[in-house]
Design a protein around this motif. Structure first.
Motif, short mmCIF file in Angstrom:
data_model
loop_
_atom_site.label_atom_id
_atom_site.label_comp_id
_atom_site.label_asym_id
_atom_site.label_seq_id
_atom_site.Cartn_x
_atom_site.Cartn_y
_atom_site.Cartn_z
N THR A 191 -6.41 -12.36 -6.02
CA THR A 191 -7.73 -12.08 -5.46
C THR A 191 -7.61 -11.14 -4.26
O THR A 191 -7.48 -9.93 -4.43
CB THR A 191 -8.45 -13.39 -5.07
N VAL A 192 -7.59 -11.71 -3.08
CA VAL A 192 -7.59 -10.88 -1.86
C VAL A 192 -6.35 -10.00 -1.76
O VAL A 192 -6.43 -8.83 -1.34
CB VAL A 192 -7.68 -11.78 -0.61
N PHE A 193 -5.19 -10.53 -2.18
CA PHE A 193 -3.95 -9.77 -2.06
C PHE A 193 -3.35 -9.42 -3.42
O PHE A 193 -2.14 -9.45 -3.62
CB PHE A 193 -2.95 -10.53 -1.18
N VAL A 194 -4.24 -9.06 -4.35
CA VAL A 194 -3.79 -8.61 -5.66
C VAL A 194 -3.04 -7.28 -5.51
O VAL A 194 -3.39 -6.46 -4.65
CB VAL A 194 -5.00 -8.45 -6.62
N PRO A 195 -1.97 -7.05 -6.28
CA PRO A 195 -1.26 -5.77 -6.19
C PRO A 195 -2.19 -4.58 -6.44
O PRO A 195 -3.00 -4.60 -7.37
CB PRO A 195 -0.20 -5.89 -7.29
N GLN A 196 -2.05 -3.56 -5.60
CA GLN A 196 -2.90 -2.37 -5.70
C GLN A 196 -2.11 -1.19 -6.27
O GLN A 196 -0.93 -1.01 -5.93
CB GLN A 196 -3.45 -2.00 -4.33
N PRO A 197 -2.74 -0.37 -7.11
CA PRO A 197 -2.05 0.81 -7.65
C PRO A 197 -1.61 1.74 -6.52
O PRO A 197 -2.38 2.02 -5.59
CB PRO A 197 -3.10 1.47 -8.52
N ALA A 198 -0.37 2.21 -6.59
CA ALA A 198 0.16 3.11 -5.56
C ALA A 198 -0.04 4.58 -5.92
O ALA A 198 0.24 5.46 -5.11
CB ALA A 198 1.63 2.83 -5.33
N GLY A 199 -0.49 4.83 -7.15
CA GLY A 199 -0.76 6.21 -7.56
C GLY A 199 0.35 6.86 -8.35
O GLY A 199 0.19 7.95 -8.88
N ASP A 200 1.49 6.19 -8.43
CA ASP A 200 2.62 6.75 -9.16
C ASP A 200 3.08 5.82 -10.29
O ASP A 200 4.21 5.91 -10.78
CB ASP A 200 3.79 7.02 -8.21
N GLY A 201 2.17 4.92 -10.67
CA GLY A 201 2.51 3.95 -11.71
C GLY A 201 3.04 2.64 -11.17
O GLY A 201 3.17 1.67 -11.92
N SER A 202 3.35 2.59 -9.89
CA SER A 202 3.81 1.34 -9.26
C SER A 202 2.65 0.69 -8.52
O SER A 202 1.53 1.22 -8.47
CB SER A 202 4.96 1.64 -8.29
N PHE A 203 2.94 -0.47 -7.95
CA PHE A 203 1.91 -1.24 -7.26
C PHE A 203 2.44 -1.68 -5.89
O PHE A 203 3.65 -1.73 -5.68
CB PHE A 203 1.50 -2.46 -8.08
N VAL A 204 1.50 -2.01 -5.00
CA VAL A 204 1.89 -2.41 -3.66
C VAL A 204 1.03 -3.58 -3.19
O VAL A 204 -0.16 -3.67 -3.51
CB VAL A 204 1.78 -1.24 -2.67
N ILE A 205 1.67 -4.51 -2.50
CA ILE A 205 0.96 -5.55 -1.75
C ILE A 205 1.20 -5.26 -0.28
O ILE A 205 2.35 -5.16 0.16
CB ILE A 205 1.47 -6.95 -2.12
N ALA A 206 0.12 -5.10 0.46
CA ALA A 206 0.24 -4.70 1.86
C ALA A 206 -0.28 -5.79 2.79
O ALA A 206 -1.24 -6.49 2.47
CB ALA A 206 -0.53 -3.41 2.11
N ASN A 207 0.39 -5.94 3.91
CA ASN A 207 -0.05 -6.88 4.94
C ASN A 207 0.52 -6.41 6.28
O ASN A 207 1.38 -5.52 6.32
CB ASN A 207 0.40 -8.30 4.62
#
Length: 314
Positions: free
Chosen positions: A166-182
């Motif tokens: 939900t709130v911290f679902v992995p987000q697309p990084a634009g290069d096919g990978s994903f990121v969780i940020a905090n």
């Protein structure tokens, strides 16, 4: 005769887990019959609980007059409050919710109350962090309950695995990978718990031996997992590249709902600097898993079961 267990928030994650676990436990289902309290008994989740054997009734902590009828004949009561988010509603309303349900339980003659509380962040941090109100208000409700003429025990949930969908679902990084940020370090530890599958296993421990847990905490977590370990697990299970990024607090606030942004940032800083359960978090988590009635869901199992929710935009 079986004892009446009244569960508030029965269609939510915690309450629903308690109802389903008690109904499905061969021992507890003989000791307790279950009354599920919800604001809307007509919704599908309420109907599903009814089909499984629960009595479903209407009750709303915002309407104290609805509570006594819902609690008639109760022996044990499970209480969970709802975090108040709307900016036009005072957050103190969450304390009033808990107080109303606790007072009604006493007035109805219930013998035992189990309250879902959270660590007192202001106290544990020696008031260095004072704005994690959805933790501290629950802690205030807990203190109030301890002053009442009713036996009580306190369930303390860990960090919901569901937050990663939900709130911290992995987000697309634009290069096919994903990121969780905090805003906290990758090594910040989270005591993970599948709240839907496993809350009931911890509360069941109290229900099975109420005298042993009277006045005590039952803290819940499957194990401690850092952010860097969490993204590694998600990557391994999904086959997708997921990384963790530590970002400035000001940047994180931009991605959070305005009404709770400051509070959520402060909450994670608390996790990082003081530990979710305080200085003894590691010991607490080790002991927690030994209390549960039944096998706990690992983060690997949770990710595999809920994979589409981790990558809804993929």
């Amino acid at each position: 005769m079986s004892k009446l267990l009244v569960v508030f928030g029965a269609t939510g994650q915690q309450g629903g887990s308690v109802v389903e676990h008690v109904l499905g436990d061969p021992e507890l289902s003989k000791i307790y019959r279950v009354r599920a309290v919800t604001r809307d008994p007509t919704k599908p989740a309420a109907k599903a609980l009814q089909a499984k054997g629960a009595e479903v009734v209407k009750g709303d902590a915002e309407d104290p007059s609805s509570l006594l009828p819902a609690l008639k004949g109760a022996h044990t009561v499970f209480v969970v409050t709802l975090q108040v988010i709307p900016e036009n509603v005072p957050k103190f309303q969450e304390f009033l919710q808990g107080k109303a349900m606790a007072d009604a339980a006493v007035a109805a003659g219930a013998e035992y109350l189990i309250f879902s509380t959270l660590p007192n962040v202001a106290a544990i941090s020696s008031r260095k962090i004072t704005n994690v109100e959805h933790f501290d208000l629950k802690a205030e409700v807990e203190l109030y309950i301890r002053s009442l003429p009713i036996k009580s025990a306190f369930y303390v949930p860990g960090f919901f695995m569901q937050n990663f969908t939900t709130v911290f679902v992995p987000q697309p990084a634009g290069d096919g990978s994903f990121v969780i940020a905090n805003a906290v370090t990758p090594q910040t530890l989270l005591p993970l718990i599948d709240t839907v599958a496993d809350t009931g296993k911890f509360v069941a421990a109290i229900l099975a031996a109420p005298d042993a847990f009277e006045g005590k905490y039952v803290r819940s977590a499957e194990r401690l997992v850092s952010f860097e370990e969490a993204v590694k697990t998600i990557s391994q299970v999904s086959g997708k590249k997921v990384q963790y990024a530590q970002i400035p607090e000001s940047t994180l606030r931009q991605y959070l709902p305005p009404g709770i942004a400051d509070e959520i940032v402060a909450m994670f800083i608390y996790y990082q600097d003081f530990g979710y359960f305080g200085q003894k978090t590691k010991d607490v988590v080790k002991e927690a898993a030994e209390v549960a009635r039944g096998k706990l869901t690992t983060f690997e199992e949770f990710v595999e079961k809920n994979l589409p929710k981790f990558f809804p935009s993929a």
